[in-house]
Motif scaffolding. Structure first.
Motif, mmCIF file in Angstrom:
data_model
loop_
_atom_site.group_PDB
_atom_site.id
_atom_site.type_symbol
_atom_site.label_atom_id
_atom_site.label_comp_id
_atom_site.label_asym_id
_atom_site.label_seq_id
_atom_site.Cartn_x
_atom_site.Cartn_y
_atom_site.Cartn_z
ATOM 1 N N MET A 1 0.831 -1.167 0.000
ATOM 2 C CA MET A 1 0.000 0.000 0.000
ATOM 3 C C MET A 1 0.878 1.234 0.000
ATOM 4 O O MET A 1 1.992 1.203 0.519
ATOM 5 C CB MET A 1 -0.858 0.005 1.250
ATOM 6 N N LEU A 2 0.319 2.277 -0.549
ATOM 7 C CA LEU A 2 1.006 3.562 -0.589
ATOM 8 C C LEU A 2 0.000 4.617 -0.177
ATOM 9 O O LEU A 2 -1.145 4.595 -0.646
ATOM 10 C CB LEU A 2 1.518 3.837 -2.000
ATOM 11 N N SER A 3 0.387 5.499 0.718
ATOM 12 C CA SER A 3 -0.496 6.600 1.089
ATOM 13 C C SER A 3 0.078 7.889 0.515
ATOM 14 O O SER A 3 1.296 8.069 0.476
ATOM 15 C CB SER A 3 -0.644 6.702 2.602
ATOM 16 N N ARG A 4 -0.837 8.737 0.032
ATOM 17 C CA ARG A 4 -0.389 10.033 -0.478
ATOM 18 C C ARG A 4 -1.548 11.018 -0.448
ATOM 19 O O ARG A 4 -2.715 10.621 -0.503
ATOM 20 C CB ARG A 4 0.202 9.898 -1.865
ATOM 21 N N PRO A 5 -1.211 12.295 -0.373
ATOM 22 C CA PRO A 5 -2.265 13.309 -0.351
ATOM 23 C C PRO A 5 -2.988 13.353 -1.698
ATOM 24 O O PRO A 5 -2.372 13.233 -2.751
ATOM 25 C CB PRO A 5 -1.524 14.619 -0.102
ATOM 26 N N GLU A 6 -4.302 13.512 -1.606
ATOM 27 C CA GLU A 6 -5.114 13.567 -2.811
ATOM 28 C C GLU A 6 -6.347 14.406 -2.507
ATOM 29 O O GLU A 6 -7.147 14.034 -1.669
ATOM 30 C CB GLU A 6 -5.504 12.144 -3.206
ATOM 31 N N LEU A 7 -6.454 15.533 -3.177
ATOM 32 C CA LEU A 7 -7.591 16.432 -2.985
ATOM 33 C C LEU A 7 -7.767 16.841 -1.519
ATOM 34 O O LEU A 7 -8.866 16.860 -0.991
ATOM 35 C CB LEU A 7 -8.873 15.807 -3.522
ATOM 36 N N GLY A 8 -6.670 17.157 -0.859
ATOM 37 C CA GLY A 8 -6.716 17.624 0.519
ATOM 38 C C GLY A 8 -6.901 16.543 1.563
ATOM 39 O O GLY A 8 -7.075 16.849 2.735
ATOM 40 N N ARG A 9 -6.892 15.294 1.156
ATOM 41 C CA ARG A 9 -7.034 14.172 2.083
ATOM 42 C C ARG A 9 -5.942 13.160 1.779
ATOM 43 O O ARG A 9 -5.217 13.280 0.810
ATOM 44 C CB ARG A 9 -8.391 13.502 1.900
ATOM 45 N N ALA A 11 -5.160 9.398 0.574
ATOM 46 C CA ALA A 11 -5.731 8.230 -0.096
ATOM 47 C C ALA A 11 -4.748 7.080 0.059
ATOM 48 O O ALA A 11 -3.533 7.276 0.095
ATOM 49 C CB ALA A 11 -5.978 8.522 -1.563
ATOM 50 N N TYR A 12 -5.285 5.882 0.148
ATOM 51 C CA TYR A 12 -4.475 4.682 0.310
ATOM 52 C C TYR A 12 -4.628 3.841 -0.949
ATOM 53 O O TYR A 12 -5.730 3.429 -1.306
ATOM 54 C CB TYR A 12 -4.918 3.913 1.563
ATOM 55 N N LEU A 28 -4.327 -1.445 -7.984
ATOM 56 C CA LEU A 28 -5.542 -2.233 -7.947
ATOM 57 C C LEU A 28 -6.749 -1.521 -7.366
ATOM 58 O O LEU A 28 -7.872 -1.763 -7.784
ATOM 59 C CB LEU A 28 -5.285 -3.517 -7.145
ATOM 60 N N ARG A 29 -6.525 -0.676 -6.389
ATOM 61 C CA ARG A 29 -7.668 -0.070 -5.705
ATOM 62 C C ARG A 29 -7.213 1.147 -4.919
ATOM 63 O O ARG A 29 -6.085 1.216 -4.463
ATOM 64 C CB ARG A 29 -8.287 -1.089 -4.757
ATOM 65 N N SER A 33 -9.491 5.176 3.622
ATOM 66 C CA SER A 33 -8.963 4.968 4.978
ATOM 67 C C SER A 33 -7.994 3.787 4.961
ATOM 68 O O SER A 33 -8.111 2.876 4.126
ATOM 69 C CB SER A 33 -10.092 4.696 5.979
ATOM 70 N N LEU A 34 -7.088 3.820 5.894
ATOM 71 C CA LEU A 34 -6.124 2.726 6.021
ATOM 72 C C LEU A 34 -6.848 1.421 6.350
ATOM 73 O O LEU A 34 -6.544 0.376 5.787
ATOM 74 C CB LEU A 34 -5.088 3.061 7.092
ATOM 75 N N ASN A 35 -7.818 1.477 7.245
ATOM 76 C CA ASN A 35 -8.553 0.262 7.613
ATOM 77 C C ASN A 35 -9.236 -0.360 6.405
ATOM 78 O O ASN A 35 -9.214 -1.576 6.236
ATOM 79 C CB ASN A 35 -9.595 0.557 8.698
ATOM 80 N N SER A 36 -9.846 0.450 5.554
ATOM 81 C CA SER A 36 -10.522 -0.068 4.367
ATOM 82 C C SER A 36 -9.526 -0.684 3.400
ATOM 83 O O SER A 36 -9.786 -1.735 2.801
ATOM 84 C CB SER A 36 -11.304 1.041 3.660
ATOM 85 N N ALA A 37 -8.386 -0.039 3.226
ATOM 86 C CA ALA A 37 -7.360 -0.561 2.319
ATOM 87 C C ALA A 37 -6.813 -1.894 2.821
ATOM 88 O O ALA A 37 -6.677 -2.843 2.052
ATOM 89 C CB ALA A 37 -6.231 0.456 2.160
ATOM 90 N N VAL A 38 -6.528 -1.977 4.099
ATOM 91 C CA VAL A 38 -6.015 -3.227 4.683
ATOM 92 C C VAL A 38 -7.073 -4.321 4.574
ATOM 93 O O VAL A 38 -6.765 -5.460 4.195
ATOM 94 C CB VAL A 38 -5.583 -3.013 6.148
ATOM 95 N N ALA A 39 -8.316 -4.001 4.873
ATOM 96 C CA ALA A 39 -9.393 -4.997 4.786
ATOM 97 C C ALA A 39 -9.514 -5.518 3.358
ATOM 98 O O ALA A 39 -9.655 -6.734 3.148
ATOM 99 C CB ALA A 39 -10.717 -4.393 5.249
ATOM 100 N N TRP A 40 -9.442 -4.633 2.364
ATOM 101 C CA TRP A 40 -9.535 -5.074 0.972
ATOM 102 C C TRP A 40 -8.381 -6.003 0.622
ATOM 103 O O TRP A 40 -8.581 -7.036 -0.014
ATOM 104 C CB TRP A 40 -9.569 -3.866 0.036
ATOM 105 N N MET A 41 -7.171 -5.638 1.049
ATOM 106 C CA MET A 41 -6.006 -6.467 0.753
ATOM 107 C C MET A 41 -6.147 -7.854 1.392
ATOM 108 O O MET A 41 -5.832 -8.859 0.764
ATOM 109 C CB MET A 41 -4.723 -5.792 1.232
#
Length: 64
Positions: A1-9, A11-12, A28-29, A33-41
């Motif tokens: 996963m990679l987190s980066r700023p996107e539109l003032g928030r 995104a993971y 892929l997606r 939120s980090l929790n949503s990204a981890v859950a998807w993975m």
């Protein structure tokens, strides 16, 4: 996963570790939120493992 700023928030972005035939990394997606990204993975672990097995190795060393 990679987190980066996107539109003032933040995104993971979920991606598979490896490169496709064109040399790109399969993104892929995107989750809000980090929790949503981890859950998807976790939910797609088998598919991600299969995809990673079909990809070419990363040209850069894996972070230790």
């Amino acid at each position: 996963m990679l987190s980066r700023p996107e539109l003032g928030r933040i995104a993971y972005h979920c991606y598979a570790h490896g490169r496709d035939d064109a040399g790109g990394r399969p993104w892929l997606r995107r989750e809000g939120s980090l929790n949503s990204a981890v859950a998807w993975m976790i939910q797609h672990e088998a598919e991600l493992s299969a995809l990673t097995g079909r990809l070419h190795p990363e040209p850069d060393e894996w972070p230790s």
